[in-house]
Design a protein around this motif. Structure first.
Motif, PDB file in Angstrom:
ATOM      1  N   VAL A 290      45.261   2.749  40.718  1.00  0.00           N
ATOM      2  CA  VAL A 290      45.036   2.976  42.147  1.00  0.00           C
ATOM      3  C   VAL A 290      43.781   3.842  42.297  1.00  0.00           C
ATOM      4  N   ARG A 293      44.151   5.850  48.516  1.00  0.00           N
ATOM      5  CA  ARG A 293      45.370   5.731  49.319  1.00  0.00           C
ATOM      6  C   ARG A 293      45.048   6.215  50.729  1.00  0.00           C
ATOM      7  N   GLU A 300      50.828   2.359  55.312  1.00  0.00           N
ATOM      8  CA  GLU A 300      50.315   2.905  54.070  1.00  0.00           C
ATOM      9  C   GLU A 300      49.582   1.814  53.288  1.00  0.00           C
ATOM     10  N   GLN A 301      48.396   2.161  52.804  1.00  0.00           N
ATOM     11  CA  GLN A 301      47.598   1.224  52.033  1.00  0.00           C
ATOM     12  C   GLN A 301      47.193   1.830  50.699  1.00  0.00           C
ATOM     13  N   LEU A 302      47.257   1.006  49.654  1.00  0.00           N
ATOM     14  CA  LEU A 302      46.719   1.386  48.360  1.00  0.00           C
ATOM     15  C   LEU A 302      45.571   0.449  48.035  1.00  0.00           C
ATOM     16  N   PHE A 340      54.005  -0.608  50.710  1.00  0.00           N
ATOM     17  CA  PHE A 340      52.562  -0.423  50.762  1.00  0.00           C
ATOM     18  C   PHE A 340      51.875  -1.786  50.846  1.00  0.00           C
ATOM     19  N   LEU A 342      48.850  -3.657  49.340  1.00  0.00           N
ATOM     20  CA  LEU A 342      48.035  -3.484  48.141  1.00  0.00           C
ATOM     21  C   LEU A 342      46.763  -4.312  48.262  1.00  0.00           C
ATOM     22  N   ILE A 364      46.690   8.681  43.552  1.00  0.00           N
ATOM     23  CA  ILE A 364      45.434   8.093  43.080  1.00  0.00           C
ATOM     24  C   ILE A 364      45.316   8.335  41.572  1.00  0.00           C
TER      25      ILE A 364
END
Length: 415
Positions: A290, A293, A300-302, A340, A342, A364
Motif C-alpha cells: 500500500v 490511504r 476509504e481508499q487504498l 476499502f 483498492l 501505508i
C-alpha cells in the motif's frame, strides 16, 4: 490463526519475511507442491484427455510441473509454442488453437512437428491441407495431422462472457458454414473431431452439463453431414473458480460423472478438455504494498504500488481477486474489518482491484496478498502503460522461495 479459505498458510512465513527492493512494485509467487498435488487429483480418471491452456500461465516452472503430471499443451501463438518446446515438450503433445492462424504460421507449426490442430475457418482448413501437401516429402504416412473443426453454436439463454457466450465471436464457424465442406476434399488431413468452447469461468455443474448436453445433437449431426467419423470431441475448458467466495465451487467428481455421460451419448472415442484457470489458479499469489490511504466522500481508499498493470482481470470481468493483509499473526475474527476501494497507480479510473474487506488499521507500507493468481495474472496484465515495471515471478517448492524471473524496469523494454 484464521486465514481465508484460498490462502495456504504453509507459504505465509515465506511471504512475510521476503523483502526485496526490486519487488516493491509487486510480485507473483506460485506453490509448485500444491499445484502438483492438485494436478495429480485431476488426472485420477480415465474419462477425458487433459490439455493445459498455456494462455493461463506460460511460466517455465508451471509448464514443467504440468508436464510431470502428464498434461498435454494447448498453444494459441508462436510464442506459446516456443515456450512449451523450450521445456522439452514433444511437439506431438501440442494442440494448436486460436482464431488468427495464417498459412505461414500453420506451415511453421507443421515443420516444428505439431500434428494436432483446431481450425477456425475455411481458409485455415484449406491452408493446412496445402501446407501438408507441400511438405509431403518430409512427412511419413502416419503423420497426417489430426484436425478438429471449431463450431460456434447459439443459445437463447445465458449471458455474454470473455469467450463469447451467446454473442457472435471470431471463434470457429456456425454449423451451416461447416456443412459446406466434405471430409473427402482434404486428403492430407485426418478430420476426426469437433471443438466447441464458448463459456468461461462456469461455476454450476448443472449448467455446464445442460450446455454440454445441448451440444451433442447439432455436433453429431454436423459430423454425419460432412462425412466425418467423430472420434474426438473437444469441449474446451471454462471450469470456474469462485473468486467472490460465494460457495459456488465446482465438484470435479461431478464433472467427471457428467462427462462420462456426454462421452457415451456422443459416441466418441476421446473427450478432451483444455483446462486453464481450473488447473493453475489456486497455486498463485500476488503481493503488493500500500502506498497511500485516504477518504473520498466518505469512502476509504487504498492506493497500491500496482493495480491492473499487474492484474487486469478485475477490469475485464468486474470480479476482484480475493485479498487479505500480509501480517504476521493476523486474524480476521480478532480484527475490525471494513470495506476499502483498492486502486492502482495508473491514470485511469479503470485501475481498480475491487471493493474489499481489510482491517481498519491497515497502514501505508503494509502489503496485501491476492489469491487465485496462478492464472491470468502476469501475461494478461498491461504493465507498459505509464512505463511501469514488469513484475517478478517466484516459485515456492520444498520450503524454498526461488526467483524464476526478476522484475524488469521500463528501460528494459523502452526504445
Amino acid at each position: 490463526m484464521t486465514k481465508s479459505p484460498w490462502f495456504d498458510t504453509s507459504i505465509e512465513h515465506a511471504l512475510v519475511t521476503h523483502q526485496s527492493p526490486e519487488d516493491e512494485q509487486g510480485y507473483y509467487v506460485y506453490q509448485l507442491d500444491a499445484l502438483k498435488t492438485h494436478l495429480a487429483t485431476l488426472q485420477q480418471q480415465d474419462v477425458i484427455k487433459l490439455w493445459f491452456a498455456v494462455k493461463a500461465n506460460p511460466l517455465s516452472k508451471i509448464i514443467q510441473t504440468l508436464d510431470s503430471e502428464g498434461f498435454n499443451f494447448d498453444v494459441a501463438s508462436t510464442g506459446e509454442l516456443t515456450q512449451v518446446l523450450a521445456q522439452g515438450i514433444d511437439p506431438s503433445r501440442v494442440l494448436n488453437t486460436g482464431p488468427a492462424k495464417s498459412k505461414k504460421q500453420l506451415d511453421a507449426f507443421v515443420k516444428k512437428g505439431v500434428r494436432t490442430f483446431v481450425v477456425e475457418s475455411l481458409n485455415q482448413l484449406n491452408w493446412l491441407n496445402e501446407v501438408v501437401l507441400e511438405q509431403a516429402e518430409s512427412l511419413t504416412n502416419d503423420e497426417k495431422p489430426k484436425v478438429l473443426l471449431r463450431v460456434q453454436l447459439q443459445w437463447h439463454e445465458g449471458e455474454k462472457n470473455p469467450l463469447g457466450g451467446n454473442s457472435l465471436t471470431p471463434f470457429g464457424l456456425s454449423v451451416s458454414e461447416w456443412q459446406n465442406i466434405h471430409v473427402d476434399s482434404y486428403p492430407a488431413l485426418n478430420l476426426c473431431g469437433l471443438h466447441i468452447f464458448q463459456w468461461g469461468n462456469m461455476l454450476s455443474n448443472e449448467k455446464m452439463f445442460s450446455l454440454w448436453s445441448q451440444m451433442i445433437t447439432p455436433l453429431t449431426d454436423l459430423a454425419n453431414s460432412i462425412g466425418m467419423t467423430l472420434d474426438v470431441l473437444d469441449l474446451g475448458g471454462g471450469l470456474g473458480i469462485d473468486y467472490l467466495g460465494e460457495g459456488q465451487a465446482l465438484s470435479w467428481s461431478q464433472v467427471i460423472e457428467d462427462l462420462a455421460v456426454i462421452k457415451e451419448k456422443s459416441g466418441v472415442k476421446e473427450l478432451w478438455l483444455e483446462l486453464g484457470r481450473f488447473a493453475v489458479a489456486e497455486c498463485g499469489y500476488y503481493v503488493v504494498p500500500v502506498v497511500d490511504r485516504k477518504i473520498n466522500y466518505g469512502q476509504e481508499q487504498l492506493v497500491l504500488a500496482a493495480g491492473i498493470n499487474h492484474l487486469l482481470r478485475p477490469a475485464i470481468t468486474e470480479q476482484p481477486f480475493p485479498v487479505q493483509i500480509l501480517r504476521e499473526g493476523f486474524s480476521a475474527e480478532k480484527s475490525i474489518m471494513q470495506a476499502f476501494d483498492l486502486h492502482g497507480p495508473l491514470c485511469t479510473s479503470m485501475d481498480k482491484l475491487g471493493h474489499l474487506l481489510l482491517p481498519e488499521d491497515i497502514a501505508i507500507g503494509e502489503r496485501l496478498v491476492f489469491g487465485y493468481c496462478g492464472a491470468y495474472g502476469f501475461t494478461e496484465s498491461m504493465p507498459f502503460f505509464l512505463c511501469h515495471e514488469l513484475a517478478a515471478e517466484y516459485v515456492y517448492q520444498n520450503g524454498t522461495f526461488t526467483q524464476v524471473r526478476a522484475a524488469q524496469p521500463a528501460s528494459s523494454y523502452m526504445a
